[in-house]
Write a protein that holds these residues in place. Structure first.
Motif, mmCIF file in Angstrom:
data_model
loop_
_atom_site.group_PDB
_atom_site.id
_atom_site.type_symbol
_atom_site.label_atom_id
_atom_site.label_comp_id
_atom_site.label_asym_id
_atom_site.label_seq_id
_atom_site.Cartn_x
_atom_site.Cartn_y
_atom_site.Cartn_z
ATOM 1 N N UNK A 1 0.857 -1.189 0.000
ATOM 2 C CA UNK A 1 0.000 0.000 0.000
ATOM 3 C C UNK A 1 0.894 1.241 0.000
ATOM 4 N N UNK A 2 0.746 2.087 -1.004
ATOM 5 C CA UNK A 2 1.483 3.347 -1.013
ATOM 6 C C UNK A 2 2.988 3.182 -0.990
ATOM 7 N N UNK A 3 3.505 2.231 -1.736
ATOM 8 C CA UNK A 3 4.938 1.947 -1.765
ATOM 9 C C UNK A 3 5.708 3.097 -2.433
ATOM 10 N N UNK A 4 6.655 3.728 -1.745
ATOM 11 C CA UNK A 4 7.422 4.825 -2.339
ATOM 12 C C UNK A 4 8.269 4.406 -3.540
ATOM 13 N N UNK A 5 8.562 3.088 -3.661
ATOM 14 C CA UNK A 5 9.358 2.616 -4.798
ATOM 15 C C UNK A 5 8.472 2.143 -5.956
ATOM 16 N N UNK A 6 7.200 2.492 -5.892
ATOM 17 C CA UNK A 6 6.222 2.158 -6.938
ATOM 18 C C UNK A 6 6.733 2.553 -8.319
ATOM 19 N N UNK A 7 6.572 1.672 -9.287
ATOM 20 C CA UNK A 7 6.948 1.947 -10.675
ATOM 21 C C UNK A 7 5.696 1.839 -11.538
ATOM 22 N N UNK A 8 5.422 2.890 -12.284
ATOM 23 C CA UNK A 8 4.202 2.936 -13.108
ATOM 24 C C UNK A 8 4.224 1.871 -14.197
ATOM 25 N N UNK A 9 3.025 1.435 -14.571
ATOM 26 C CA UNK A 9 2.869 0.549 -15.718
ATOM 27 C C UNK A 9 3.043 -0.930 -15.461
ATOM 28 N N UNK A 10 3.218 -1.324 -14.211
ATOM 29 C CA UNK A 10 3.401 -2.738 -13.928
ATOM 30 C C UNK A 10 2.053 -3.461 -13.875
ATOM 31 N N UNK A 11 1.996 -4.709 -14.338
ATOM 32 C CA UNK A 11 0.721 -5.434 -14.370
ATOM 33 C C UNK A 11 0.139 -5.729 -12.998
ATOM 34 N N UNK A 12 0.954 -5.673 -11.959
ATOM 35 C CA UNK A 12 0.459 -5.945 -10.611
ATOM 36 C C UNK A 12 0.038 -4.673 -9.883
ATOM 37 N N UNK A 13 0.114 -3.523 -10.549
ATOM 38 C CA UNK A 13 -0.340 -2.266 -9.941
ATOM 39 C C UNK A 13 -1.866 -2.218 -9.894
ATOM 40 N N UNK A 14 -2.409 -1.684 -8.804
ATOM 41 C CA UNK A 14 -3.849 -1.524 -8.638
ATOM 42 C C UNK A 14 -4.103 -0.117 -8.120
ATOM 43 N N UNK A 15 -5.136 0.544 -8.644
ATOM 44 C CA UNK A 15 -5.436 1.907 -8.227
ATOM 45 C C UNK A 15 -5.366 2.854 -9.402
ATOM 46 N N UNK A 16 -5.566 4.133 -9.134
ATOM 47 C CA UNK A 16 -5.673 5.121 -10.209
ATOM 48 C C UNK A 16 -4.351 5.760 -10.603
ATOM 49 N N UNK A 17 -3.280 5.472 -9.890
ATOM 50 C CA UNK A 17 -1.990 6.104 -10.177
ATOM 51 C C UNK A 17 -1.452 5.728 -11.552
ATOM 52 N N UNK A 18 -0.860 6.714 -12.210
ATOM 53 C CA UNK A 18 -0.201 6.488 -13.503
ATOM 54 C C UNK A 18 1.256 6.932 -13.453
ATOM 55 N N UNK A 19 1.730 7.293 -12.267
ATOM 56 C CA UNK A 19 3.104 7.776 -12.118
ATOM 57 C C UNK A 19 3.881 6.894 -11.149
ATOM 58 N N UNK A 20 5.192 7.034 -11.204
ATOM 59 C CA UNK A 20 6.051 6.301 -10.278
ATOM 60 C C UNK A 20 6.200 7.084 -8.977
#
Length: 289
Positions: A146-165
């Motif tokens: 949840x809310x991972x600061x190392x989030x990378x946009x565009x990954x197939x395991x991403x969930x939610x409305x974010x489109x940025x890293x």
């Protein structure tokens, strides 16, 4: 819908009771799913806001329990704190799988804790620390961030409305990507940390907004029973032909609609007038001469 309603009810009523273990405790093996949780920055020791998700899962899977890893979760020396979290979770996974090899495990982390989980599976995002050896991940059926600061946009395991890293985008996702089948990373647009946005409020609401979906994911993964041995490649695309499917490109140029059988009654006989025999050898000999 039921799971979300249950989560909201439990949170509102304060009935978030479930077996809570200190990571240093020796315990009997869970007969359900054992959840190892990394809390968010500045939250007191324990499971933090993710306790509601642990409880929702425990309501659905009897015999489940959870433990919060022991680490600073501090913003004062973030890099050191996060690194200690990675070490603590890695050691807890190793210890628990050795003690309870048949128990299924789910990992969970919010904010700094989300980075901890991702670094355990994918290797250090701020250091050169190696990912946990895959011999210890065969019992892990789910990992939720949840809310991972190392989030990378565009990954197939991403969930939610974010489109940025996020603010610390993971420089190399190759190892983490191999766990894609058991991983979900929740992040919404505007989140101060995982989306590099400007809203701490959106960041703080990641668990409450996505906790029900996370609980459902863990339950589904538990019921499916697949462990995280590093993941297996997804089946390749197929081409539908009459009578079944073939992998795309196999064999090259395979005609679409290839017949599934010969016309009825064929070959029932040759057309009328077709030669009934081949020339005799003596006849061919005369022609050759």
């Amino acid at each position: 819908m039921f799971c979300k309603s249950l989560l909201m009810f439990l949170a509102a009523s304060g009935s978030l009771a479930h077996p809570v273990l200190d990571a240093r405790q020796s315990t009997s093996c869970a007969t359900g799913v054992h959840m190892i949780v990394a809390r968010g920055s500045t939250e007191p020791q324990g499971e933090g806001v993710e306790s509601s998700v642990v409880s929702a899962v425990s309501q659905s899977i009897s015999g489940s329990d959870g433990e919060g890893i022991v680490y600073p979760a501090s913003l004062t020396d973030y890099t050191s704190s996060e690194s200690q979290g990675v070490t603590a979770m890695t050691n807890d996974i190793k210890s628990y799988t050795q003690q309870c090899p048949d128990t299924k495990i789910a990992l969970m982390g919010f904010s700094q804790g989300g980075q901890v989980v991702a670094d355990v599976l994918g290797g250090g995002s701020m250091s050169s620390s190696a990912a946990i050896d895959k011999s210890y991940t065969t019992s892990i059926v789910a990992a939720v961030l949840f809310g991972d600061p190392t989030h990378v946009a565009g990954k197939p395991y991403n969930v939610g409305s974010s489109t940025k890293s996020g603010v610390f985008p993971r420089p190399n996702t190759a190892t983490l990507d191999t766990y894609g089948s058991i991983l979900q990373s929740f992040c919404d647009t505007g989140d101060e940390f995982c989306d590099n946005g400007g809203s701490p409020t959106i960041h703080a609401a990641e668990v409450s907004n996505h906790g029900a979906a996370a609980a459902q994911f863990i339950v589904k993964q538990f019921q499916g029973g697949a462990g995280g041995s590093g993941g297996s490649p997804a089946p390749g695309p197929t081409t539908t032909v009459a009578g079944g499917t073939l992998p795309t490109g196999f064999p090259s140029g395979f005609p679409t609609g290839f017949p599934t059988g010969f016309p009825t009654g064929f070959p029932g006989g040759f057309p009328t007038g077709f030669p009934t025999g081949f020339p005799r050898e003596s006849d061919w000999a005369s022609v050759v001469r």
